[in-house]
Write a protein that holds these residues in place. Structure first.
Motif, short mmCIF file in Angstrom:
data_model
loop_
_atom_site.label_atom_id
_atom_site.label_comp_id
_atom_site.label_asym_id
_atom_site.label_seq_id
_atom_site.Cartn_x
_atom_site.Cartn_y
_atom_site.Cartn_z
N VAL A 61 0.80 -1.14 -0.05
CA VAL A 61 0.18 0.06 -0.04
C VAL A 61 0.75 1.16 -0.01
N VAL A 62 0.61 2.13 -0.92
CA VAL A 62 1.52 3.36 -1.22
C VAL A 62 0.76 4.36 -0.44
N SER A 63 1.43 5.30 0.71
CA SER A 63 0.46 6.21 1.21
C SER A 63 -0.04 7.31 0.23
N GLU A 64 -0.96 8.11 0.66
CA GLU A 64 -1.88 9.04 -0.06
C GLU A 64 -0.78 10.18 -0.38
N ASP A 65 0.03 10.52 0.33
CA ASP A 65 1.08 11.41 -0.19
C ASP A 65 2.42 10.98 -0.82
N GLY A 66 2.33 9.40 -1.15
CA GLY A 66 3.53 9.03 -2.11
C GLY A 66 4.70 8.93 -1.11
N LYS A 67 4.96 8.94 0.17
CA LYS A 67 6.07 9.36 0.58
C LYS A 67 6.47 7.86 1.43
N THR A 68 5.45 7.01 1.37
CA THR A 68 5.96 5.67 2.17
C THR A 68 5.15 4.35 1.37
N VAL A 69 5.81 3.35 1.44
CA VAL A 69 5.28 2.30 0.99
C VAL A 69 5.02 1.20 1.90
N THR A 70 3.99 0.44 2.12
CA THR A 70 3.78 -0.81 3.29
C THR A 70 3.64 -1.88 2.59
N ALA A 71 4.68 -3.03 3.08
CA ALA A 71 4.31 -4.27 2.47
C ALA A 71 4.23 -5.49 3.90
N GLU A 72 3.50 -6.50 3.53
CA GLU A 72 3.40 -7.58 4.71
C GLU A 72 4.49 -8.52 4.46
N LEU A 73 5.44 -8.77 5.29
CA LEU A 73 6.39 -9.77 5.09
C LEU A 73 6.33 -10.88 5.96
N LEU A 74 6.59 -11.94 5.51
CA LEU A 74 6.58 -13.31 6.22
C LEU A 74 7.60 -13.72 6.53
N ILE A 75 8.80 -13.26 5.89
CA ILE A 75 10.31 -13.75 6.36
C ILE A 75 11.10 -12.47 6.09
N PHE A 76 11.97 -12.17 7.25
CA PHE A 76 12.92 -11.20 7.12
C PHE A 76 14.15 -11.67 6.34
N GLY A 77 14.98 -10.55 5.98
CA GLY A 77 16.05 -10.74 5.14
C GLY A 77 16.49 -9.29 4.46
#
Length: 199
Positions: A138-154
């Protein structure tokens, strides 16, 4: 029900990546002082990454570490078909000195660099240098951040998919096409000169 809406709430218990927090404030809808749960969360001040998850995904005492990978040379081949412009992070979780993985989904919010376009993607990169697209972003309305759902770190890459990189390729192709045209004209001119001499 719309739920409570706080006006300047007070945090009475800080959240961590493994435990929920609490905030208290006066609801602007019902005009009552009430308490609300803060999801398990943490943030990395150095990179600007923020993490949010459910209770039970990490055990008590787990810490999150984030590092920005500056040397991209080993990753360009992996992301060659995706983008030439990307930002790399290494995300890890540890408990009692040992690396651990989340037992569930973790929402990770990444800052989008100012020089990136509006079209971005998030890719996880395995130890075998194989990339996989994270579809739930999901990209924020202001276009400054993007959020992703991760199952594995790396290792994780935020990629710029904007047309600017395509424009650069098209420009190179047009330049190459111009050289081809001049070569053809040169050959024809040379052929004409040869014909004139023979005649």
């Amino acid at each position: 029900s719309l739920g409570h809406k706080f006006n300047d709430p007070t945090v009475i218990k800080d959240a961590t990546i493994y435990s929920e927090g609490l905030m208290q404030g006066k609801c602007t809808r019902c005009d009552k002082v009430t308490t609300e749960v803060i999801a398990c969360s943490t943030a990395d001040d150095g990179t600007g990454l923020a993490f949010e998850t459910s209770k039970g995904v990490f055990k008590e005492g787990t810490t999150i570490s984030v590092g920005k990978i500056k040397n991209k040379s080993g990753y360009k081949g992996v992301l060659a078909l995706v983008s030439d412009e990307f930002t790399l992070y290494n995300i890890s979780a540890s408990l009692n000195g040992k690396k651990v993985q989340p037992d569930g989904k973790v929402k990770v919010t990444f800052p989008i660099p100012e020089n990136y376009g509006k079209d971005v993607a998030v890719y996880s990169i395995s130890d075998e240098r194989e990339s996989s697209l994270e579809n739930d972003i999901v990209v924020s309305e202001d276009g400054k951040t993007v959020t992703a759902e991760l199952l594995i770190f790396g290792d994780v890459a935020v990629c710029d998919l904007s047309p600017e990189s395509d424009d650069a390729q098209i420009g190179a192709q047009e330049l190459l096409g111009g050289w081809v045209i001049w070569v053809v004209v040169g050959v024809l001119a040379f052929a004409g000169a040869v014909i004139t001499v023979i005649l």
